[in-house]
Design a protein around this motif. Sequence first.
Motif, PDB file in Angstrom:
ATOM      1  N   THR A 146     -42.798 -59.048  17.278  1.00  0.00           N
ATOM      2  CA  THR A 146     -42.722 -57.570  17.660  1.00  0.00           C
ATOM      3  C   THR A 146     -41.961 -57.201  18.899  1.00  0.00           C
ATOM      4  OG1 THR A 146     -44.893 -57.936  18.658  1.00  0.00           O
ATOM      5  CG2 THR A 146     -44.940 -57.155  16.280  1.00  0.00           C
ATOM      6  N   ARG A 149     -38.447 -55.706  18.772  1.00  0.00           N
ATOM      7  CA  ARG A 149     -38.225 -54.333  18.233  1.00  0.00           C
ATOM      8  C   ARG A 149     -38.483 -53.176  19.487  1.00  0.00           C
ATOM      9  NH1 ARG A 149     -43.117 -54.877  13.630  1.00  0.00           N
ATOM     10  NH2 ARG A 149     -42.156 -56.489  12.331  1.00  0.00           N
ATOM     11  N   ARG A 150     -38.688 -53.867  20.409  1.00  0.00           N
ATOM     12  CA  ARG A 150     -38.589 -52.992  21.676  1.00  0.00           C
ATOM     13  C   ARG A 150     -37.205 -52.226  21.950  1.00  0.00           C
ATOM     14  NH1 ARG A 150     -42.351 -56.527  25.739  1.00  0.00           N
ATOM     15  NH2 ARG A 150     -44.136 -56.488  24.558  1.00  0.00           N
ATOM     16  N   GLN A 151     -37.255 -51.001  22.181  1.00  0.00           N
ATOM     17  CA  GLN A 151     -35.953 -50.320  22.654  1.00  0.00           C
ATOM     18  C   GLN A 151     -35.255 -51.162  23.701  1.00  0.00           C
ATOM     19  OE1 GLN A 151     -36.100 -46.399  23.087  1.00  0.00           O
ATOM     20  NE2 GLN A 151     -33.864 -45.872  23.141  1.00  0.00           N
ATOM     21  N   ALA A 152     -35.682 -51.454  24.662  1.00  0.00           N
ATOM     22  CA  ALA A 152     -35.259 -52.159  25.763  1.00  0.00           C
ATOM     23  C   ALA A 152     -34.508 -53.221  25.428  1.00  0.00           C
ATOM     24  CB  ALA A 152     -36.203 -52.232  26.968  1.00  0.00           C
ATOM     25  N   ARG A 208     -33.576 -54.190  22.499  1.00  0.00           N
ATOM     26  CA  ARG A 208     -32.515 -54.043  21.522  1.00  0.00           C
ATOM     27  C   ARG A 208     -31.344 -53.482  22.371  1.00  0.00           C
ATOM     28  NH1 ARG A 208     -35.083 -50.418  16.751  1.00  0.00           N
ATOM     29  NH2 ARG A 208     -32.957 -50.696  15.856  1.00  0.00           N
ATOM     30  N   ILE A 209     -31.386 -52.638  23.083  1.00  0.00           N
ATOM     31  CA  ILE A 209     -30.323 -52.279  24.130  1.00  0.00           C
ATOM     32  C   ILE A 209     -29.584 -53.349  24.988  1.00  0.00           C
ATOM     33  CG2 ILE A 209     -29.812 -50.776  26.007  1.00  0.00           C
ATOM     34  CD1 ILE A 209     -31.610 -48.823  24.946  1.00  0.00           C
TER      35      ILE A 209
END
Length: 224
Positions: free
Chosen positions: A87, A90-93, A95-96
Motif C-alpha cells: 500500500t 499507492r501514496r501520491q508522494a 508516485r510523484i
Amino acid sequence: MSAIAVSLLILAAVAARRRTAAGPAAALVAVICVGLAYDSAAVAIGRLLGFGPTLEAVNAPRYWIHAVLTPLLIVAGAALAARLGVTGLRRQAVRIAGGVLVTAMIALGVAADVVGLRLEPREYADTLRYGNAAAAGPPIPAIVTMLVLVAIGVLVRRTVRFPWLLLGAIAMFAAAGAGAAHFWLGNVGELLLQLAVVATVLRAARPAPDTPAPHPTHEPLPQH
C-alpha cells in the motif's frame, strides 16, 4: 539470441492476455518484452545481414529501446506491487517521486545512448552487431532501475510471500555484471528478469480470495 527473442515474445503474449485481470501494468510489461525481443533479434540476424547500412539501421533502435523502456520497469513493478498489497506505493508522494525518478533516468539514457550514439561494428563468436563507441562509464539508468526493482521485490516478498520479482532483479544485476565480458549474458539476464516480472503479472491477476460470509446469528425467540 534467437531463442531469447522468441521466449520474450511468448512472455509478451502471456502478459498481454492478463491485462484485464492484472491491470495496465500487464500491457506495459508486454510492450517491454517486445522491445527486448527486438534487441535480441537484431543481434541474432547480424550474421545474415553483415556489416553495413542495413545492420546499422536495425541496431540503432536497440539504444532507444533500452533508454526508454528499461526505466519503465520501475513503473510496471511498482504498479504490480501496489496491486499485490504494497500500500505504501499507492501514496501520491511516492508516485510523484517515482515519476520524477523514471523521467530522469529516461532523459539520462537518451542523452547517453541516443543523442551521443556513435555506432561501431563489433563481433562476438558468430554474431555481428553495432555497439555504441561513445558509451563511457557504467549504465546509470539500468543500475538505478535494478536497485529500485530489488527494493520493490523485497516489499512484495514481505507482503505476499512472493519472491520471484526480487530474485529476477538480483539475477539481472548479476548477469549485467557478467555481460561486460560476454555481452549475451546480459540478454539472458533480461529474459530471467522478464520471466520474473510476468510471473508477478500472473500473481497479480489472481482473483482476491473470497471472504466467507458471516454465519447468521439466531437470537432466541421471546417467550410469552
